[in-house]
Design a protein around this motif. Sequence first.
Motif, short mmCIF file in Angstrom:
data_model
loop_
_atom_site.label_atom_id
_atom_site.label_comp_id
_atom_site.label_asym_id
_atom_site.label_seq_id
_atom_site.Cartn_x
_atom_site.Cartn_y
_atom_site.Cartn_z
N LYS A 191 7.42 -1.15 3.36
CA LYS A 191 7.61 -0.78 1.96
C LYS A 191 6.45 0.08 1.46
O LYS A 191 6.65 1.11 0.81
CB LYS A 191 7.74 -2.02 1.09
CG LYS A 191 7.97 -1.72 -0.40
CD LYS A 191 8.10 -2.99 -1.20
CE LYS A 191 8.38 -2.67 -2.66
NZ LYS A 191 7.31 -1.86 -3.29
N GLN A 192 5.24 -0.34 1.75
CA GLN A 192 4.08 0.38 1.24
C GLN A 192 3.87 1.71 1.97
O GLN A 192 3.40 2.67 1.36
CB GLN A 192 2.82 -0.48 1.35
CG GLN A 192 2.92 -1.84 0.64
CD GLN A 192 3.25 -1.71 -0.84
OE1 GLN A 192 4.31 -1.20 -1.21
NE2 GLN A 192 2.34 -2.15 -1.67
N SER A 242 6.24 4.15 0.40
CA SER A 242 5.91 4.52 -0.98
C SER A 242 4.94 5.70 -1.01
O SER A 242 4.88 6.45 -1.98
CB SER A 242 5.30 3.34 -1.72
OG SER A 242 3.99 3.09 -1.23
N GLU A 296 0.94 3.30 -1.91
CA GLU A 296 0.60 1.90 -2.10
C GLU A 296 -0.21 1.30 -0.95
O GLU A 296 -0.60 0.14 -1.02
CB GLU A 296 1.88 1.07 -2.31
CG GLU A 296 2.64 1.42 -3.57
CD GLU A 296 1.80 1.23 -4.82
OE1 GLU A 296 1.00 0.28 -4.86
OE2 GLU A 296 1.92 2.05 -5.74
N HIS A 297 -0.45 2.05 0.11
CA HIS A 297 -1.31 1.55 1.18
C HIS A 297 -2.71 2.14 1.04
O HIS A 297 -3.44 2.31 2.01
CB HIS A 297 -0.72 1.88 2.56
CG HIS A 297 -0.45 3.34 2.77
ND1 HIS A 297 0.63 3.98 2.23
CD2 HIS A 297 -1.14 4.27 3.48
CE1 HIS A 297 0.61 5.26 2.59
NE2 HIS A 297 -0.46 5.46 3.34
N PHE A 302 0.98 -6.91 0.54
CA PHE A 302 1.38 -5.67 -0.12
C PHE A 302 0.16 -4.79 -0.43
O PHE A 302 0.26 -3.57 -0.51
CB PHE A 302 2.15 -5.95 -1.40
CG PHE A 302 3.62 -6.20 -1.19
CD1 PHE A 302 4.40 -5.31 -0.47
CD2 PHE A 302 4.23 -7.33 -1.71
CE1 PHE A 302 5.75 -5.52 -0.27
CE2 PHE A 302 5.59 -7.56 -1.52
CZ PHE A 302 6.35 -6.65 -0.79
N SER A 303 -0.99 -5.42 -0.60
CA SER A 303 -2.19 -4.66 -0.96
C SER A 303 -3.08 -4.36 0.26
O SER A 303 -4.08 -3.68 0.12
CB SER A 303 -3.01 -5.42 -2.00
OG SER A 303 -3.59 -6.57 -1.43
#
Length: 401
Positions: free
Chosen positions: A34-35, A38, A41-42, A136-137
């Motif tokens: 997902k990241q 995007s 977001e990574h 996610f982060s």
Amino acid sequence: MNQIKAQLFLEKLFNNRKFIFSVWVILAIVATLKQLRSGTEHNNYLIFTHTFYHALDHLNLYLRYPAEYGDMNHYGPLFALIIAPFTLFPKFVGMFLWQIVNISALFYAVSTLPLKNPKITAVYWIISNELLSSLFSFQINPSITAIIILSYTMINKRNNFFAAFLIFLGTYIKLYGIVGLAFFFFVKEKPKFIAYCVFWAIVFLILPMLFFSPEYIIQCYKDWSVSLAAKQLENATLVSWQDVSIMGIFRRTLQDPTIPNWPFLLGGVILFCLPYLRIKQYQSETFRLMYLASTLIFTVVFSNSSESQTYIIAFTGVAIWFMIQDRPVKPEVFALFIFSILFTTLALTDFIPRYIRDNYIMRYSLKALPCALIWFYLSYQLLCKNFLNREEPAQTETLSL
């Protein structure tokens, strides 16, 4: 009959550690894909890998490099070596391996807790959503959680050499690791432990110098201290994504960024340390585990560098605290735990309406509130409860509420 078989199958499946680890790996894959898709977001992973590249070029590790990534690096110079192996792979592979290392470290650390299997598996499930938030982060917080837990379990097993190794590894990466020294009073052979601490402190100080240069690394430590001081001031602003802490709740509720940290920290440290006076209680495994839970929560709720993704550390403490409570669980304990599920681990998910998330939970740092309340209640238990002559956690087989 079929219903009973299905129930037994599901119970066995959800208590199977291989299945749980597989679920965590799936979470890592989902978060990474997902990241990566995007495109932005990574960012944290980009910061990490460029830390190594900047170290090779002897650049300041703590400046902004907007052409490469947003935000800034706030990890110690040693981290440039930790991340180095991941830079050998294509970005997606490196990102995925980074996630796997983090979940593996946390999974192993939890498995070393002196609890029976049903309670270990319960901890795994309780922290899974907070783990996903951290994945996610791409942050290192799951591994920092693991380092704190393993510092405790290694001291518990009298492996002081490895405990000291972990404490100073964590400290030289992200300062949070220093809280492993909270378990010093439970150490057997304290002189040896102190010697090991001095040894590893020197090793991790010098190690980056062998790969870069002594002058450059010394300057990096100076730059790091300046960066952290500036970050403290930045975090206290009312618009920062950080300061998800007790201090942040007060600053944002009162709309006063000038409220200082020190009165909260002083009071927190005093309350944290008072149970050390109950020396006889050190014999109890439950008492010592309560201190582990207290340490994990304290580290986050009294830090104005805390953000939502940091709460994998605190919520692991909440999970441990809940699993070592007497059964049946007291109503106030159960209420605090449910409150933490709703307004900490589910605080920023779609389970909570966006209006409440944006205008209350995020605006006033309320994700910290349940963990803070649990920490105060836990501190009361450490101060007042007699943990001796009771069944220890490792002897408990069931999870009856």
